[in-house]
Design a protein around this motif. Structure first.
Motif, short mmCIF file in Angstrom:
data_model
loop_
_atom_site.label_atom_id
_atom_site.label_comp_id
_atom_site.label_asym_id
_atom_site.label_seq_id
_atom_site.Cartn_x
_atom_site.Cartn_y
_atom_site.Cartn_z
N SER A 95 -32.40 9.83 8.76
CA SER A 95 -33.30 10.99 8.83
C SER A 95 -33.71 11.37 10.25
O SER A 95 -34.64 12.16 10.42
CB SER A 95 -34.57 10.75 7.99
N SER A 96 -33.04 10.82 11.27
CA SER A 96 -33.34 11.23 12.65
C SER A 96 -32.93 12.68 12.85
O SER A 96 -31.84 13.10 12.44
CB SER A 96 -32.60 10.35 13.64
N MET A 97 -33.80 13.45 13.52
CA MET A 97 -33.48 14.85 13.80
C MET A 97 -32.45 14.90 14.93
O MET A 97 -32.64 14.29 15.98
CB MET A 97 -34.75 15.60 14.21
N LEU A 98 -31.36 15.62 14.69
CA LEU A 98 -30.25 15.65 15.64
C LEU A 98 -30.12 16.97 16.37
O LEU A 98 -29.63 17.02 17.49
CB LEU A 98 -28.93 15.36 14.92
N SER A 125 -30.38 16.88 10.46
CA SER A 125 -30.79 15.47 10.54
C SER A 125 -29.66 14.56 10.05
O SER A 125 -28.76 14.99 9.33
CB SER A 125 -32.05 15.21 9.71
N CYS A 126 -29.76 13.30 10.44
CA CYS A 126 -28.81 12.29 9.98
C CYS A 126 -29.15 11.92 8.54
O CYS A 126 -30.30 11.60 8.23
CB CYS A 126 -28.89 11.06 10.89
N GLN A 147 -29.80 19.40 6.10
CA GLN A 147 -30.38 20.57 6.75
C GLN A 147 -31.63 21.00 6.02
O GLN A 147 -31.67 21.05 4.79
CB GLN A 147 -29.37 21.72 6.77
N CYS A 204 -24.78 9.02 15.33
CA CYS A 204 -26.23 9.14 15.42
C CYS A 204 -26.74 8.04 16.35
O CYS A 204 -26.44 6.86 16.13
CB CYS A 204 -26.85 8.99 14.02
N LEU A 258 -33.24 22.80 10.83
CA LEU A 258 -33.10 21.51 11.50
C LEU A 258 -31.98 20.68 10.85
O LEU A 258 -31.87 20.61 9.63
CB LEU A 258 -34.41 20.74 11.43
N SER A 269 -37.57 24.21 9.35
CA SER A 269 -38.76 23.64 9.98
C SER A 269 -40.02 24.30 9.44
O SER A 269 -40.02 25.49 9.11
CB SER A 269 -38.69 23.84 11.50
N GLN A 325 -29.74 12.80 21.18
CA GLN A 325 -29.75 12.33 19.79
C GLN A 325 -28.43 11.78 19.30
O GLN A 325 -28.37 11.21 18.21
CB GLN A 325 -30.17 13.49 18.86
#
Length: 400
Positions: A220-223, A215-216, A191, A121, A213, A194, A238
């Motif tokens: 919580s960063s969107m990957l 995410s990590c 996951q 990430c 979506l 959205s 990302q």
């Protein structure tokens, strides 16, 4: 022709340098707050450096290997409408050819078949996917291939079935990679579906497209997205991809803005070279254009030193021991227009690009589009006033 409204005055530019490797020439701009007249500026060459002496300071800019200033070639040149604020100088350089000067460390250039990689990430450097071995690394069709099929096929789309990776495949898109999920994904990724945008919810005729979506789990960063139950789509802006070598960990994460700038610049250059295109439309996943880019040249070497770092408390006799010499770096020079711009001429240009399908689509998540536009705007505002606009476009540099 109406001019673009100039942004409010930002921090003054002390010294700005742009060298063109193909033209073997360069431009130096010195703010008049730093030097009152051309006679107060002396430019000389050093060992892989360019030295600019002003009445208050001596600035040494480190140049890339193989680039050297031709002594005695620097001459004053008219500054046009900015003559009251800036001093302009033209100079010549010599360039020695280097085999490795165009090497790229982008994700797309890093990935190779028969190799093992780890995915991290970019936000928190958590290891997301460990020791992924790829038997095949294959490019996907170019970004707008579906639109081309729709235009040319008079029968149902024969390519409607999604192109998905097998267990040990890595498929390369323009701005993303497609990978098969494995058991480790449950521990590192989350996951969620959205939300429906307000625009979609108000338009009953428009199909509601909701993305799954990815995410990590750590930050919580969107990957990216789950384009199928067992397939991950990870955006190259990302994630950090490193060859799997023992217990080696990647270097400390880059500043987010710098990582984004370098990643996108490298990818734009690759796409321009492979597709012979110079126009790009940065879009969100729903196909909505966010801003337009026009690549002017890719051989620029630039450096910018704010007025506050030239002269003032620094002096020739007692330079800062902890401040390395500013480095001139390779960069793309681009023109850009935000699609939200309300200027009449800018709206006409945006409409023309859309109607005539100008601009290769570069698809990025909405938040990344916003981040990238901020990076570009910051670059523009840091330029000398005379270089911020070109006709109805704004000018920016993205460092490689």
């Amino acid at each position: 022709m109406a001019e673009l409204e100039m942004p409010a005055k930002t921090h003054g530019v002390g010294v700005f340098l742009e060298l063109r490797k193909r033209l073997q020439s360069g431009l130096v701009i010195v703010g008049k707050e730093v030097a009152g007249s051309p006679a107060g500026v002396v430019v000389t060459g050093g060992d892989s450096s360019l030295c600019i002496r002003t009445p208050s300071d001596e600035l040494s800019l480190t140049l890339p290997p193989g680039v050297a200033f031709e002594e005695g070639s620097c001459i004053p040149t008219p500054a046009g409408e900015s003559c009251g604020e800036e001093l302009h100088f033209r100079l010549r350089i010599s360039v020695a050819q280097s085999r490795n000067e165009e090497a790229s460390d982008s994700v797309m250039e890093t990935l190779r078949a028969k190799e093992t990689y780890c995915f991290y990430c970019q936000g928190c450097m958590t290891r997301l996917l460990e020791d992924r071995f790829f038997k095949r690394v294959l490019p996907l069709p170019n970004g707008n291939w579906n639109a081309i099929v729709d235009d040319w096929c008079c029968h149902p789309d024969p390519f409607a079935k999604k192109l998905l990776p097998r267990a040990e495949d890595c498929l390369l898109g323009d701005t993303f990679v497609l990978l098969a999920k494995d058991d480790s994904c449950e521990q590192t990724l989350t996951q969620e579906v959205s939300p429906v945008s307000s625009e979609d919810s108000q338009d009953s005729k428009k199909p509601c497209r909701r993305l799954a979506l990815i995410s990590c789990k750590s930050c919580s960063s969107m990957l990216g997205e789950a384009v199928a139950p067992e397939t991950l789509k990870l955006y190259i802006t990302q994630v950090v991809v490193e060859p799997s070598v023992g217990d080696r960990k990647p270097e400390a994460t880059l500043n987010r803005s710098l990582f984004l700038e370098r990643t996108v610049a490298a990818r734009l250059l690759e796409l321009s070279n492979s597709l012979s295109t110079f126009h790009f439309s940065v879009q969100t996943p729903d196909g909505k254009a966010f801003f337009l880019l026009w690549l002017l040249n890719s051989d620029s070497i630039v450096a910018s030193v704010p007025e506050t770092c030239v002269g003032g408390e620094r002096s020739i006799s007692s330079p800062s021991l902890h401040s390395p010499s500013p480095r001139a770096v390779r960069a793309l020079k681009l023109l850009y227009i935000a699609c939200s711009d309300t200027g009449i001429q800018q709206r006409d240009i945006v409409t023309s690009w859309e109607v005539n399908a100008i601009g290769h689509p570069v698809v990025l998540p909405l938040k990344v589009c916003e981040e990238l536009l901020q990076v570009i705007d910051d670059s523009n505002s840091a330029l000398p006033a005379s270089m911020r606009c070109m006709r109805s476009y704004k000018v920016t540099y993205l460092k490689l």
